[in-house]
Design a protein around this motif. Structure first.
Motif, mmCIF file in Angstrom:
data_model
loop_
_atom_site.group_PDB
_atom_site.id
_atom_site.type_symbol
_atom_site.label_atom_id
_atom_site.label_comp_id
_atom_site.label_asym_id
_atom_site.label_seq_id
_atom_site.Cartn_x
_atom_site.Cartn_y
_atom_site.Cartn_z
ATOM 1 N N ALA A 4 -5.599 -14.855 55.515
ATOM 2 C CA ALA A 4 -6.885 -14.445 54.955
ATOM 3 C C ALA A 4 -7.736 -13.777 56.025
ATOM 4 O O ALA A 4 -8.351 -12.718 55.792
ATOM 5 C CB ALA A 4 -7.616 -15.661 54.381
ATOM 6 N N LEU A 5 -7.774 -14.371 57.219
ATOM 7 C CA LEU A 5 -8.490 -13.769 58.345
ATOM 8 C C LEU A 5 -7.845 -12.461 58.774
ATOM 9 O O LEU A 5 -8.532 -11.502 59.138
ATOM 10 C CB LEU A 5 -8.537 -14.738 59.522
ATOM 11 N N TYR A 6 -6.517 -12.431 58.742
ATOM 12 C CA TYR A 6 -5.774 -11.233 59.159
ATOM 13 C C TYR A 6 -6.185 -10.021 58.329
ATOM 14 O O TYR A 6 -6.618 -8.993 58.871
ATOM 15 C CB TYR A 6 -4.274 -11.501 59.016
ATOM 16 N N PHE A 7 -6.049 -10.132 57.014
ATOM 17 C CA PHE A 7 -6.322 -8.978 56.160
ATOM 18 C C PHE A 7 -7.813 -8.678 56.039
ATOM 19 O O PHE A 7 -8.199 -7.519 55.875
ATOM 20 C CB PHE A 7 -5.699 -9.196 54.778
ATOM 21 N N SER A 8 -8.652 -9.704 56.151
ATOM 22 C CA SER A 8 -10.105 -9.467 56.132
ATOM 23 C C SER A 8 -10.530 -8.676 57.360
ATOM 24 O O SER A 8 -11.294 -7.703 57.261
ATOM 25 C CB SER A 8 -10.855 -10.803 56.072
ATOM 26 N N SER A 9 -10.036 -9.082 58.521
ATOM 27 C CA SER A 9 -10.358 -8.367 59.765
ATOM 28 C C SER A 9 -9.829 -6.939 59.718
ATOM 29 O O SER A 9 -10.512 -5.991 60.142
ATOM 30 C CB SER A 9 -9.764 -9.106 60.962
ATOM 31 N N TYR A 10 -8.627 -6.795 59.196
ATOM 32 C CA TYR A 10 -8.014 -5.475 59.061
ATOM 33 C C TYR A 10 -8.883 -4.546 58.214
ATOM 34 O O TYR A 10 -9.169 -3.406 58.595
ATOM 35 C CB TYR A 10 -6.625 -5.632 58.451
ATOM 36 N N GLU A 11 -9.331 -5.029 57.061
ATOM 37 C CA GLU A 11 -10.120 -4.199 56.160
ATOM 38 C C GLU A 11 -11.492 -3.875 56.748
ATOM 39 O O GLU A 11 -11.984 -2.749 56.612
ATOM 40 C CB GLU A 11 -10.290 -4.906 54.810
ATOM 41 N N ILE A 12 -12.116 -4.844 57.406
ATOM 42 C CA ILE A 12 -13.452 -4.631 57.974
ATOM 43 C C ILE A 12 -13.418 -3.563 59.055
ATOM 44 O O ILE A 12 -14.237 -2.627 59.063
ATOM 45 C CB ILE A 12 -14.017 -5.949 58.539
ATOM 46 N N LYS A 14 -10.957 -1.357 59.643
ATOM 47 C CA LYS A 14 -10.439 -0.103 59.080
ATOM 48 C C LYS A 14 -11.535 0.683 58.379
ATOM 49 O O LYS A 14 -11.575 1.924 58.468
ATOM 50 C CB LYS A 14 -9.301 -0.418 58.104
ATOM 51 N N SER A 15 -12.455 -0.008 57.690
ATOM 52 C CA SER A 15 -13.503 0.676 56.928
ATOM 53 C C SER A 15 -14.426 1.492 57.815
ATOM 54 O O SER A 15 -15.007 2.490 57.362
ATOM 55 C CB SER A 15 -14.322 -0.343 56.135
ATOM 56 N N HIS A 16 -14.561 1.113 59.072
ATOM 57 C CA HIS A 16 -15.448 1.826 59.993
ATOM 58 C C HIS A 16 -14.813 3.112 60.535
ATOM 59 O O HIS A 16 -15.500 3.926 61.168
ATOM 60 C CB HIS A 16 -15.844 0.920 61.156
ATOM 61 N N PHE A 17 -13.507 3.270 60.325
ATOM 62 C CA PHE A 17 -12.813 4.440 60.862
ATOM 63 C C PHE A 17 -12.147 5.266 59.760
ATOM 64 O O PHE A 17 -11.292 6.098 60.038
ATOM 65 C CB PHE A 17 -11.748 4.004 61.875
ATOM 66 N N VAL A 19 -12.289 8.072 56.877
ATOM 67 C CA VAL A 19 -13.013 9.254 56.410
ATOM 68 C C VAL A 19 -12.147 9.946 55.363
ATOM 69 O O VAL A 19 -10.986 10.278 55.626
ATOM 70 C CB VAL A 19 -13.311 10.231 57.567
ATOM 71 N N ASP A 20 -12.702 10.139 54.171
ATOM 72 C CA ASP A 20 -11.976 10.786 53.075
ATOM 73 C C ASP A 20 -10.644 10.083 52.801
ATOM 74 O O ASP A 20 -9.585 10.730 52.700
ATOM 75 C CB ASP A 20 -11.733 12.273 53.379
ATOM 76 N N SER A 21 -10.699 8.784 52.727
ATOM 77 C CA SER A 21 -9.532 7.941 52.407
ATOM 78 C C SER A 21 -8.453 7.970 53.477
ATOM 79 O O SER A 21 -7.324 7.521 53.241
ATOM 80 C CB SER A 21 -8.910 8.356 51.060
ATOM 81 N N HIS A 22 -8.775 8.482 54.658
ATOM 82 C CA HIS A 22 -7.799 8.524 55.751
ATOM 83 C C HIS A 22 -8.374 7.822 56.969
ATOM 84 O O HIS A 22 -9.477 8.135 57.418
ATOM 85 C CB HIS A 22 -7.443 9.972 56.106
ATOM 86 N N VAL A 23 -7.630 6.864 57.492
ATOM 87 C CA VAL A 23 -8.056 6.136 58.682
ATOM 88 C C VAL A 23 -7.440 6.793 59.913
ATOM 89 O O VAL A 23 -6.270 7.183 59.908
ATOM 90 C CB VAL A 23 -7.657 4.647 58.594
ATOM 91 N N SER A 24 -8.227 6.932 60.969
ATOM 92 C CA SER A 24 -7.744 7.566 62.189
ATOM 93 C C SER A 24 -6.730 6.682 62.897
ATOM 94 O O SER A 24 -6.614 5.478 62.623
ATOM 95 C CB SER A 24 -8.914 7.847 63.128
ATOM 96 N N THR A 25 -5.986 7.281 63.832
ATOM 97 C CA THR A 25 -5.013 6.520 64.613
ATOM 98 C C THR A 25 -5.701 5.433 65.421
ATOM 99 O O THR A 25 -5.216 4.300 65.508
ATOM 100 C CB THR A 25 -4.242 7.457 65.560
ATOM 101 N N GLY A 27 -8.532 3.994 64.648
ATOM 102 C CA GLY A 27 -8.964 2.986 63.695
ATOM 103 C C GLY A 27 -7.827 2.075 63.274
ATOM 104 O O GLY A 27 -8.002 0.850 63.159
ATOM 105 N N SER A 28 -6.634 2.656 63.043
ATOM 106 C CA SER A 28 -5.468 1.850 62.678
ATOM 107 C C SER A 28 -5.109 0.872 63.787
ATOM 108 O O SER A 28 -4.818 -0.305 63.544
ATOM 109 C CB SER A 28 -4.268 2.754 62.389
ATOM 110 N N SER A 29 -5.128 1.369 65.020
ATOM 111 C CA SER A 29 -4.781 0.523 66.166
ATOM 112 C C SER A 29 -5.773 -0.619 66.331
ATOM 113 O O SER A 29 -5.387 -1.775 66.538
ATOM 114 C CB SER A 29 -4.735 1.362 67.451
ATOM 115 N N LEU A 30 -7.056 -0.310 66.248
ATOM 116 C CA LEU A 30 -8.078 -1.343 66.403
ATOM 117 C C LEU A 30 -8.043 -2.348 65.252
ATOM 118 O O LEU A 30 -8.265 -3.546 65.451
ATOM 119 C CB LEU A 30 -9.457 -0.701 66.501
ATOM 120 N N ALA A 31 -7.763 -1.852 64.039
ATOM 121 C CA ALA A 31 -7.655 -2.750 62.890
ATOM 122 C C ALA A 31 -6.490 -3.718 63.069
ATOM 123 O O ALA A 31 -6.603 -4.913 62.772
ATOM 124 C CB ALA A 31 -7.481 -1.949 61.603
#
Length: 225
Positions: A4-12, A14-17, A19-25, A27-31
């Motif tokens: 639950a913590l894993y996917f919640s942290s991932y989504e939080i 990821k949402s900051h990075f 743009v137009d339904s595409h997450v940057s590299t 952002g993916s790494s930090l998520a």
């Protein structure tokens, strides 16, 4: 709780990075890094207990906790936490980045279609699990060495046969690395590569496909209501 913590942290993160339904590299790494860090806060002591019980030294979780904390202290449950993070942060970054990149390039022609493409999600996450598990095998070998160094297989003691070297006490990552190198050479760091890949590839594929399916269903139900 850990997932639950894993996917919640991932989504939080990821949402900051995104743009137009595409997450940057980045952002993916930090998520991925944020997800595994929150996950490992819970899973590290449980993983230590699991590995020691699999060696056959404890019958129940309660007896394992009581004995470990009495003889080694509570720190023993988190002794491998630094190497766990050192293993899982690169794993999470590689896995999430690979997964997001594969999905993006496979789905970019259908960017306006919000329906989940399950075959693409399954293939992308499976490949992500394969890549991440393969490149982090040496780190996982070091982590396991730190977690189980106090014990040998219980069957060895019963048969009075020493199947594994005893007496190797590694206080830190550097000592564990040197111990593996001295005893087994370079091959020792890649021991368990095949079963690690064979277990992580389908596990990641199943968990992420299940997650994406549940996420789509919940969001669809929320929007329709």
């Amino acid at each position: 709780p850990a997932h639950a913590l894993y996917f919640s942290s991932y989504e939080i993160v990821k949402s900051h990075f995104t743009v137009d339904s595409h997450v940057s590299t980045l952002g993916s790494s930090l998520a991925g890094a944020a997800a595994v860090t929150s996950h490992d806060l819970i899973m590290t002591p449980l993983d230590t207990l699991k590995q020691r019980m699999q060696l056959g030294h404890y019958e129940t979780v309660s007896s394992a906790i009581a004995h470990i904390t009495k003889t080694e202290g509570w720190i023993a449950l988190y002794r491998s936490f630094p190497i766990t993070l050192l293993t899982n942060i690169p794993y999470g970054m590689a896995m999430v980045t690979t997964n997001e990149a594969c999905k993006y390039y496979a789905l970019r022609k259908n960017v306006d279609d919000d329906r989940p493409q399950y075959q693409i999600i399954l293939a992308a996450s499976g490949l992500a699990g394969f890549v991440a598990s393969a490149i982090t095998t040496p780190l996982d070998r070091i982590k396991t060495c730190l977690q189980t160094q106090e014990l040998g297989p219980s069957c060895a003691a019963q048969q009075q046969v020493l199947l594994c070297p005893r007496g190797y006490k590694h206080a830190n990552i550097q000592q564990a690395v040197w111990g593996i190198w001295k005893r087994e050479g370079v091959f020792g760091f890649w021991r368990g590569l095949a079963p690690r890949i064979l277990s992580h590839t389908p596990a990641v594929a199943i968990s992420w496909t299940t997650y994406e399916t549940a996420k789509h269903y919940l969001l669809s139900s929320s929007s329709s209501s």
